[in-house]
Scaffold this motif. Sequence first.
Motif, PDB file in Angstrom:
ATOM      1  N   LEU A  43      38.477  30.737 -15.992  1.00 54.68           N
ATOM      2  CA  LEU A  43      38.515  31.253 -14.633  1.00 54.68           C
ATOM      3  C   LEU A  43      37.861  32.628 -14.634  1.00 54.68           C
ATOM      4  O   LEU A  43      38.050  33.410 -15.575  1.00 54.68           O
ATOM      5  CB  LEU A  43      39.958  31.387 -14.151  1.00 54.68           C
ATOM      6  CG  LEU A  43      40.836  30.141 -14.206  1.00 54.68           C
ATOM      7  CD1 LEU A  43      42.249  30.467 -13.747  1.00 54.68           C
ATOM      8  CD2 LEU A  43      40.236  29.025 -13.368  1.00 54.68           C
ATOM      9  N   THR A  44      37.094  32.945 -13.580  1.00 58.83           N
ATOM     10  CA  THR A  44      36.423  34.237 -13.504  1.00 58.83           C
ATOM     11  C   THR A  44      36.599  34.885 -12.139  1.00 58.83           C
ATOM     12  O   THR A  44      36.753  34.194 -11.126  1.00 58.83           O
ATOM     13  CB  THR A  44      34.905  34.108 -13.789  1.00 58.83           C
ATOM     14  OG1 THR A  44      34.326  33.243 -12.818  1.00 58.83           O
ATOM     15  CG2 THR A  44      34.644  33.563 -15.185  1.00 58.83           C
ATOM     16  N   VAL A 102      35.167  45.425 -12.251  1.00 54.89           N
ATOM     17  CA  VAL A 102      35.847  44.876 -13.423  1.00 54.89           C
ATOM     18  C   VAL A 102      35.648  43.365 -13.366  1.00 54.89           C
ATOM     19  O   VAL A 102      36.096  42.709 -12.427  1.00 54.89           O
ATOM     20  CB  VAL A 102      37.351  45.220 -13.445  1.00 54.89           C
ATOM     21  CG1 VAL A 102      38.042  44.552 -14.633  1.00 54.89           C
ATOM     22  CG2 VAL A 102      37.561  46.729 -13.470  1.00 54.89           C
ATOM     23  N   GLU A 103      34.931  42.845 -14.350  1.00 54.84           N
ATOM     24  CA  GLU A 103      34.694  41.410 -14.437  1.00 54.84           C
ATOM     25  C   GLU A 103      35.696  40.820 -15.421  1.00 54.84           C
ATOM     26  O   GLU A 103      35.850  41.323 -16.538  1.00 54.84           O
ATOM     27  CB  GLU A 103      33.267  41.135 -14.893  1.00 54.84           C
ATOM     28  CG  GLU A 103      32.240  41.601 -13.884  1.00 54.84           C
ATOM     29  CD  GLU A 103      30.813  41.315 -14.290  1.00 54.84           C
ATOM     30  OE1 GLU A 103      30.600  40.574 -15.278  1.00 54.84           O
ATOM     31  OE2 GLU A 103      29.910  41.838 -13.619  1.00 54.84           O
ATOM     32  N   VAL A 104      36.383  39.763 -14.981  1.00 51.48           N
ATOM     33  CA  VAL A 104      37.464  39.162 -15.756  1.00 51.48           C
ATOM     34  C   VAL A 104      37.148  37.698 -16.023  1.00 51.48           C
ATOM     35  O   VAL A 104      36.711  36.976 -15.119  1.00 51.48           O
ATOM     36  CB  VAL A 104      38.808  39.260 -14.998  1.00 51.48           C
ATOM     37  CG1 VAL A 104      39.939  38.641 -15.801  1.00 51.48           C
ATOM     38  CG2 VAL A 104      39.128  40.699 -14.627  1.00 51.48           C
ATOM     39  N   ARG A 105      37.414  37.278 -17.246  1.00 51.43           N
ATOM     40  CA  ARG A 105      37.331  35.854 -17.608  1.00 51.43           C
ATOM     41  C   ARG A 105      38.626  35.487 -18.315  1.00 51.43           C
ATOM     42  O   ARG A 105      39.034  36.169 -19.264  1.00 51.43           O
ATOM     43  CB  ARG A 105      36.155  35.553 -18.519  1.00 51.43           C
ATOM     44  CG  ARG A 105      36.048  34.056 -18.822  1.00 51.43           C
ATOM     45  CD  ARG A 105      34.809  33.712 -19.631  1.00 51.43           C
ATOM     46  NE  ARG A 105      34.620  32.280 -19.708  1.00 51.43           N
ATOM     47  CZ  ARG A 105      35.311  31.471 -20.513  1.00 51.43           C
ATOM     48  NH1 ARG A 105      36.259  31.952 -21.302  1.00 51.43           N
ATOM     49  NH2 ARG A 105      35.074  30.172 -20.524  1.00 51.43           N
ATOM     50  N   LEU A 106      39.281  34.446 -17.838  1.00 47.42           N
ATOM     51  CA  LEU A 106      40.541  33.988 -18.412  1.00 47.42           C
ATOM     52  C   LEU A 106      40.367  32.601 -19.003  1.00 47.42           C
ATOM     53  O   LEU A 106      39.821  31.698 -18.359  1.00 47.42           O
ATOM     54  CB  LEU A 106      41.635  33.943 -17.339  1.00 47.42           C
ATOM     55  CG  LEU A 106      41.911  35.251 -16.602  1.00 47.42           C
ATOM     56  CD1 LEU A 106      42.956  35.025 -15.513  1.00 47.42           C
ATOM     57  CD2 LEU A 106      42.339  36.338 -17.561  1.00 47.42           C
ATOM     58  N   SER A 107      40.840  32.441 -20.218  1.00 49.19           N
ATOM     59  CA  SER A 107      40.812  31.157 -20.898  1.00 49.19           C
ATOM     60  C   SER A 107      41.885  31.176 -21.977  1.00 49.19           C
ATOM     61  O   SER A 107      42.081  32.207 -22.629  1.00 49.19           O
ATOM     62  CB  SER A 107      39.436  30.930 -21.533  1.00 49.19           C
ATOM     63  OG  SER A 107      39.393  29.703 -22.194  1.00 49.19           O
ATOM     64  N   GLY A 129      38.983  34.371  -4.387  1.00 44.03           N
ATOM     65  CA  GLY A 129      38.120  35.269  -5.139  1.00 44.03           C
ATOM     66  C   GLY A 129      37.836  34.801  -6.555  1.00 44.03           C
ATOM     67  O   GLY A 129      36.940  35.321  -7.210  1.00 44.03           O
ATOM     68  N   TRP A 130      38.598  33.834  -7.031  1.00 44.42           N
ATOM     69  CA  TRP A 130      38.413  33.301  -8.382  1.00 44.42           C
ATOM     70  C   TRP A 130      37.530  32.063  -8.325  1.00 44.42           C
ATOM     71  O   TRP A 130      37.515  31.336  -7.328  1.00 44.42           O
ATOM     72  CB  TRP A 130      39.762  32.934  -9.006  1.00 44.42           C
ATOM     73  CG  TRP A 130      40.576  34.128  -9.381  1.00 44.42           C
ATOM     74  CD1 TRP A 130      41.440  34.811  -8.568  1.00 44.42           C
ATOM     75  CD2 TRP A 130      40.597  34.786 -10.645  1.00 44.42           C
ATOM     76  NE1 TRP A 130      41.982  35.863  -9.259  1.00 44.42           N
ATOM     77  CE2 TRP A 130      41.498  35.871 -10.534  1.00 44.42           C
ATOM     78  CE3 TRP A 130      39.948  34.569 -11.850  1.00 44.42           C
ATOM     79  CZ2 TRP A 130      41.745  36.733 -11.603  1.00 44.42           C
ATOM     80  CZ3 TRP A 130      40.199  35.423 -12.912  1.00 44.42           C
ATOM     81  CH2 TRP A 130      41.094  36.497 -12.775  1.00 44.42           C
ATOM     82  N   ASP A 153      46.735  31.194 -17.720  1.00 44.23           N
ATOM     83  CA  ASP A 153      45.604  31.820 -17.041  1.00 44.23           C
ATOM     84  C   ASP A 153      45.880  32.002 -15.556  1.00 44.23           C
ATOM     85  O   ASP A 153      45.569  33.044 -14.992  1.00 44.23           O
ATOM     86  CB  ASP A 153      44.341  30.985 -17.249  1.00 44.23           C
ATOM     87  CG  ASP A 153      44.016  30.835 -18.713  1.00 44.23           C
ATOM     88  OD1 ASP A 153      43.809  31.860 -19.391  1.00 44.23           O
ATOM     89  OD2 ASP A 153      44.010  29.683 -19.197  1.00 44.23           O
ATOM     90  N   VAL A 154      46.465  30.999 -14.945  1.00 44.93           N
ATOM     91  CA  VAL A 154      46.800  31.083 -13.526  1.00 44.93           C
ATOM     92  C   VAL A 154      47.826  32.197 -13.300  1.00 44.93           C
ATOM     93  O   VAL A 154      47.679  33.008 -12.376  1.00 44.93           O
ATOM     94  CB  VAL A 154      47.312  29.727 -12.998  1.00 44.93           C
ATOM     95  CG1 VAL A 154      47.838  29.848 -11.577  1.00 44.93           C
ATOM     96  CG2 VAL A 154      46.204  28.678 -13.091  1.00 44.93           C
TER      97      VAL A 154
END
Length: 98
Positions: free
Chosen positions: A27-28, A66-71, A19-20, A82-83
């Motif tokens: 990562l989104t 819910v939209e997520v962005r990890l950095s 899903g990512w 992030d992982v």
Amino acid sequence: MDEPFDPARVTQALEHLPGWSGDVSGLTRTYTFDGFSDAIAFMAAAAPRIDEMDHHPEWTNVYDRVEVRLSSHDVSGVSGRDVRLAEVLDELAGDAAR
């Protein structure tokens, strides 16, 4: 401090994060719930774990999504933090998310 991931390591991480998507910059994922209350409940449940990890996502909520962005800003890209946060969010979303 975690080291920044190179493209191969991002690809490897994404193989274990259904899903990512993403690349070395971040990562989104978009979680979709049954409604607004479920989406907000997910965010509220995630907040203590996020604070505990001291690694805060960029995220937005629109109704059931819910939209997520990890950095990792300290390494200007994706890192192990992030992982780990992606895994925590997936665990908390569980079967409630589509």
